[in-house]
Write a protein that holds these residues in place. Structure first.
Motif, PDB file in Angstrom:
ATOM      1  N   ILE A 196       0.832  -1.201   0.000  1.00 13.63           N
ATOM      2  CA  ILE A 196       0.000   0.000   0.000  1.00 13.63           C
ATOM      3  C   ILE A 196       0.867   1.252   0.000  1.00 13.63           C
ATOM      4  O   ILE A 196       0.659   2.149  -0.810  1.00 13.63           O
ATOM      5  CB  ILE A 196      -0.955   0.021   1.214  1.00 13.63           C
ATOM      6  N   ASN A 197       1.851   1.314   0.893  1.00 13.99           N
ATOM      7  CA  ASN A 197       2.634   2.551   0.941  1.00 13.99           C
ATOM      8  C   ASN A 197       3.507   2.720  -0.292  1.00 13.99           C
ATOM      9  O   ASN A 197       3.775   3.839  -0.707  1.00 13.99           O
ATOM     10  CB  ASN A 197       3.408   2.731   2.251  1.00 13.99           C
ATOM     11  N   THR A 198       3.949   1.640  -0.922  1.00 15.71           N
ATOM     12  CA  THR A 198       4.734   1.740  -2.150  1.00 15.71           C
ATOM     13  C   THR A 198       3.858   2.265  -3.288  1.00 15.71           C
ATOM     14  O   THR A 198       4.255   3.175  -4.013  1.00 15.71           O
ATOM     15  CB  THR A 198       5.332   0.376  -2.541  1.00 15.71           C
ATOM     16  N   LYS A 199       2.657   1.697  -3.430  1.00 16.29           N
ATOM     17  CA  LYS A 199       1.750   2.150  -4.492  1.00 16.29           C
ATOM     18  C   LYS A 199       1.290   3.578  -4.261  1.00 16.29           C
ATOM     19  O   LYS A 199       0.995   4.292  -5.199  1.00 16.29           O
ATOM     20  CB  LYS A 199       0.535   1.224  -4.589  1.00 16.29           C
ATOM     21  N   MET A 221       2.816   6.808   6.268  1.00 16.33           N
ATOM     22  CA  MET A 221       1.693   5.875   6.452  1.00 16.33           C
ATOM     23  C   MET A 221       1.218   5.912   7.901  1.00 16.33           C
ATOM     24  O   MET A 221       0.018   5.953   8.167  1.00 16.33           O
ATOM     25  CB  MET A 221       2.098   4.446   6.085  1.00 16.33           C
ATOM     26  N   ALA A 222       2.145   5.873   8.836  1.00 17.52           N
ATOM     27  CA  ALA A 222       1.789   5.914  10.258  1.00 17.52           C
ATOM     28  C   ALA A 222       1.032   7.205  10.569  1.00 17.52           C
ATOM     29  O   ALA A 222       0.002   7.167  11.256  1.00 17.52           O
ATOM     30  CB  ALA A 222       3.040   5.798  11.114  1.00 17.52           C
ATOM     31  N   ASP A 223       1.510   8.321  10.044  1.00 20.04           N
ATOM     32  CA  ASP A 223       0.830   9.596  10.264  1.00 20.04           C
ATOM     33  C   ASP A 223      -0.572   9.583   9.661  1.00 20.04           C
ATOM     34  O   ASP A 223      -1.533  10.020  10.292  1.00 20.04           O
ATOM     35  CB  ASP A 223       1.629  10.752   9.668  1.00 20.04           C
ATOM     36  N   LYS A 224      -0.676   9.077   8.460  1.00 22.95           N
ATOM     37  CA  LYS A 224      -1.971   9.037   7.766  1.00 22.95           C
ATOM     38  C   LYS A 224      -2.973   8.159   8.522  1.00 22.95           C
ATOM     39  O   LYS A 224      -4.159   8.470   8.588  1.00 22.95           O
ATOM     40  CB  LYS A 224      -1.789   8.523   6.337  1.00 22.95           C
ATOM     41  N   LEU A 225      -2.479   7.067   9.125  1.00 22.14           N
ATOM     42  CA  LEU A 225      -3.349   6.150   9.860  1.00 22.14           C
ATOM     43  C   LEU A 225      -3.494   6.541  11.331  1.00 22.14           C
ATOM     44  O   LEU A 225      -4.200   5.882  12.085  1.00 22.14           O
ATOM     45  CB  LEU A 225      -2.817   4.722   9.752  1.00 22.14           C
ATOM     46  N   GLN A 226      -2.791   7.577  11.727  1.00 19.75           N
ATOM     47  CA  GLN A 226      -2.830   8.084  13.102  1.00 19.75           C
ATOM     48  C   GLN A 226      -2.406   7.018  14.112  1.00 19.75           C
ATOM     49  O   GLN A 226      -3.065   6.780  15.120  1.00 19.75           O
ATOM     50  CB  GLN A 226      -4.209   8.635  13.437  1.00 19.75           C
ATOM     51  N   SER A 240       6.457   3.340  15.287  1.00 16.89           N
ATOM     52  CA  SER A 240       6.888   2.065  15.865  1.00 16.89           C
ATOM     53  C   SER A 240       5.831   0.980  15.656  1.00 16.89           C
ATOM     54  O   SER A 240       6.141  -0.133  15.229  1.00 16.89           O
ATOM     55  CB  SER A 240       7.180   2.246  17.352  1.00 16.89           C
ATOM     56  N   TYR A 241       4.585   1.324  15.967  1.00 18.04           N
ATOM     57  CA  TYR A 241       3.490   0.353  15.805  1.00 18.04           C
ATOM     58  C   TYR A 241       3.350  -0.038  14.338  1.00 18.04           C
ATOM     59  O   TYR A 241       3.280  -1.221  14.002  1.00 18.04           O
ATOM     60  CB  TYR A 241       2.176   0.949  16.324  1.00 18.04           C
ATOM     61  N   TYR A 242       3.328   0.957  13.446  1.00 15.47           N
ATOM     62  CA  TYR A 242       3.163   0.669  12.020  1.00 15.47           C
ATOM     63  C   TYR A 242       4.290  -0.213  11.494  1.00 15.47           C
ATOM     64  O   TYR A 242       4.040  -1.185  10.787  1.00 15.47           O
ATOM     65  CB  TYR A 242       3.079   1.956  11.183  1.00 15.47           C
ATOM     66  N   SER A 243       5.519   0.091  11.855  1.00 20.06           N
ATOM     67  CA  SER A 243       6.644  -0.689  11.341  1.00 20.06           C
ATOM     68  C   SER A 243       6.604  -2.126  11.858  1.00 20.06           C
ATOM     69  O   SER A 243       6.953  -3.055  11.134  1.00 20.06           O
ATOM     70  CB  SER A 243       7.980  -0.026  11.650  1.00 20.06           C
ATOM     71  N   LYS A 244       6.163  -2.319  13.099  1.00 14.88           N
ATOM     72  CA  LYS A 244       6.038  -3.678  13.641  1.00 14.88           C
ATOM     73  C   LYS A 244       4.947  -4.458  12.928  1.00 14.88           C
ATOM     74  O   LYS A 244       5.108  -5.649  12.638  1.00 14.88           O
ATOM     75  CB  LYS A 244       5.746  -3.636  15.140  1.00 14.88           C
ATOM     76  N   PRO A 303      -2.136  -6.533  13.484  1.00 16.68           N
ATOM     77  CA  PRO A 303      -2.879  -5.276  13.559  1.00 16.68           C
ATOM     78  C   PRO A 303      -4.167  -5.462  14.348  1.00 16.68           C
ATOM     79  O   PRO A 303      -4.829  -6.485  14.240  1.00 16.68           O
ATOM     80  CB  PRO A 303      -3.165  -4.940  12.099  1.00 16.68           C
ATOM     81  N   GLY A 304      -4.506  -4.464  15.132  1.00 18.43           N
ATOM     82  CA  GLY A 304      -5.756  -4.496  15.876  1.00 18.43           C
ATOM     83  C   GLY A 304      -6.911  -4.049  14.994  1.00 18.43           C
ATOM     84  O   GLY A 304      -6.727  -3.532  13.883  1.00 18.43           O
ATOM     85  N   PHE A 305      -8.125  -4.250  15.492  1.00 15.25           N
ATOM     86  CA  PHE A 305      -9.321  -3.879  14.744  1.00 15.25           C
ATOM     87  C   PHE A 305      -9.317  -2.386  14.404  1.00 15.25           C
ATOM     88  O   PHE A 305      -9.659  -1.994  13.289  1.00 15.25           O
ATOM     89  CB  PHE A 305     -10.570  -4.259  15.543  1.00 15.25           C
ATOM     90  N   SER A 306      -8.921  -1.567  15.355  1.00 15.49           N
ATOM     91  CA  SER A 306      -8.878  -0.122  15.151  1.00 15.49           C
ATOM     92  C   SER A 306      -7.945   0.234  13.992  1.00 15.49           C
ATOM     93  O   SER A 306      -8.253   1.096  13.167  1.00 15.49           O
ATOM     94  CB  SER A 306      -8.432   0.548  16.444  1.00 15.49           C
ATOM     95  N   PHE A 307      -6.797  -0.417  13.933  1.00 22.22           N
ATOM     96  CA  PHE A 307      -5.840  -0.184  12.856  1.00 22.22           C
ATOM     97  C   PHE A 307      -6.459  -0.542  11.509  1.00 22.22           C
ATOM     98  O   PHE A 307      -6.361   0.207  10.546  1.00 22.22           O
ATOM     99  CB  PHE A 307      -4.575  -1.025  13.096  1.00 22.22           C
ATOM    100  N   LEU A 308      -7.120  -1.695  11.450  1.00 25.00           N
ATOM    101  CA  LEU A 308      -7.740  -2.138  10.201  1.00 25.00           C
ATOM    102  C   LEU A 308      -8.876  -1.209   9.778  1.00 25.00           C
ATOM    103  O   LEU A 308      -9.048  -0.946   8.582  1.00 25.00           O
ATOM    104  CB  LEU A 308      -8.228  -3.582  10.334  1.00 25.00           C
ATOM    105  N   GLU A 309      -9.621  -0.695  10.746  1.00 21.98           N
ATOM    106  CA  GLU A 309     -10.669   0.283  10.435  1.00 21.98           C
ATOM    107  C   GLU A 309     -10.066   1.538   9.814  1.00 21.98           C
ATOM    108  O   GLU A 309     -10.583   2.058   8.825  1.00 21.98           O
ATOM    109  CB  GLU A 309     -11.431   0.680  11.697  1.00 21.98           C
ATOM    110  N   LYS A 310      -8.985   2.013  10.397  1.00 24.03           N
ATOM    111  CA  LYS A 310      -8.321   3.210   9.878  1.00 24.03           C
ATOM    112  C   LYS A 310      -7.775   2.953   8.480  1.00 24.03           C
ATOM    113  O   LYS A 310      -7.878   3.803   7.589  1.00 24.03           O
ATOM    114  CB  LYS A 310      -7.194   3.647  10.805  1.00 24.03           C
ATOM    115  N   LEU A 311      -7.203   1.781   8.291  1.00 25.82           N
ATOM    116  CA  LEU A 311      -6.651   1.412   6.987  1.00 25.82           C
ATOM    117  C   LEU A 311      -7.750   1.420   5.928  1.00 25.82           C
ATOM    118  O   LEU A 311      -7.591   1.983   4.844  1.00 25.82           O
ATOM    119  CB  LEU A 311      -5.980   0.043   7.066  1.00 25.82           C
TER     120      LEU A 311
END
Length: 65
Positions: A11-14, A22-27, A31-35, A43-51
């Motif tokens: 996603i971030n490459t495209k 990407m981390a900023d865009k997903l709020q 560290s969390y995004y890179s892991k 990823p947690g549900f909240s992360f997937l919702e944001k994505l």
């Protein structure tokens, strides 16, 4: 369902975004995004919702088998 390695790098490459952008865009923290992207954290549900909210063109089912 088993979690597969997160395909955020696709996603971030495209989107021409760095991991930091990407981390900023997903709020989420960088560290969390890179892991999540490296497969060290699920990823947690909240992360997937944001994505899905920020990138509706991607099917979240692609992250599971």
């Amino acid at each position: 369902m088993n979690f597969q390695r997160f395909k955020g790098c696709t996603i971030n490459t495209k989107s021409n975004l760095t991991q930091t952008e990407m981390a900023d865009k997903l709020q989420v923290s960088y560290s969390y995004y890179s892991k999540v992207e490296s497969g060290n954290k699920k990823p947690g549900f909240s992360f997937l919702e944001k994505l899905k909210s920020k990138f509706p063109e991607y099917d979240l089912n692609d992250f599971f088998e």
